[in-house]
Write an enzyme that holds these catalytic residues in place. Structure first.
Site, PDB file in Angstrom:
ATOM      1  N   CYS A 227       0.869  -1.183   0.000  1.00  0.00           N
ATOM      2  CA  CYS A 227       0.000   0.000   0.000  1.00  0.00           C
ATOM      3  C   CYS A 227       0.905   1.232   0.000  1.00  0.00           C
ATOM      4  O   CYS A 227       2.029   1.153  -0.480  1.00  0.00           O
ATOM      5  CB  CYS A 227      -0.958  -0.014   1.201  1.00  0.00           C
ATOM      6  SG  CYS A 227      -0.149   0.131   2.806  1.00  0.00           S
ATOM      7  N   ARG A 228       0.447   2.337   0.543  1.00  0.00           N
ATOM      8  CA  ARG A 228       1.276   3.539   0.573  1.00  0.00           C
ATOM      9  C   ARG A 228       2.425   3.405   1.569  1.00  0.00           C
ATOM     10  O   ARG A 228       3.569   3.681   1.256  1.00  0.00           O
ATOM     11  CB  ARG A 228       0.447   4.787   0.886  1.00  0.00           C
ATOM     12  CG  ARG A 228       1.269   6.070   0.822  1.00  0.00           C
ATOM     13  CD  ARG A 228       0.473   7.301   1.197  1.00  0.00           C
ATOM     14  NE  ARG A 228      -0.084   7.233   2.531  1.00  0.00           N
ATOM     15  CZ  ARG A 228       0.577   7.457   3.665  1.00  0.00           C
ATOM     16  NH1 ARG A 228       1.853   7.759   3.630  1.00  0.00           N
ATOM     17  NH2 ARG A 228      -0.019   7.373   4.828  1.00  0.00           N
TER      18      ARG A 228
END
Length: 138
Positions: free
Chosen positions: A97-98
């Protein structure tokens, strides 16, 4: 013995801290059921073991750049879309993810669903970019 402890309290405290930090990773893996990998380790898994990357970010994040070859399954959709990953059940899967928080949740979901080789990208796409690795914007 008391004099030794008194005179070396700082060193003993440092030793306890080091032992705790070493054990923490092992304990975390046992509790979570998956490993964390840095971008270099992830690249090796992709190149050497044909690992699958699952990007669990939202569509607007995905469109800003993603790991080449990654599959996009937003975290909220993962439980309903596990069947898309079923054929990769015994291959390494790297969740991403981020920053690594949402993908840790995804890694746990995959582990509970019976996937055997789960890795979470520590630091997420932020770490990937920081390592100077390529992004795909298609």
């Amino acid at each position: 013995m008391r004099d030794f402890v008194t005179q070396n309290a700082f060193l003993l405290l440092a030793l306890v801290f080091v032992v705790f930090m070493l054990a923490r990773g092992s304990i975390r893996k046992r509790l979570s059921g998956f490993d964390e990998v840095d971008p270099g380790q992830a690249t090796q898994l992709i190149n050497r073991e044909d690992a699958i990357v699952v990007d669990v970010r939202e569509p607007q994040e995905w469109s800003q750049g993603h790991i080449p070859g990654a599959r996009h399954i937003p975290l909220g959709q993962l439980p309903k879309r596990l069947n898309e990953l079923e054929k990769y059940k015994d291959r390494p899967i790297i969740t991403q993810c981020r920053s690594g928080m949402r993908s840790a949740t995804a890694a746990s979901t995959l582990k509970k669903a019976g996937f055997t080789k789960i890795y979470n990208l520590k630091g997420g796409i932020t770490a990937w970019k920081g390592a100077g690795l390529p992004l795909d914007r298609k």
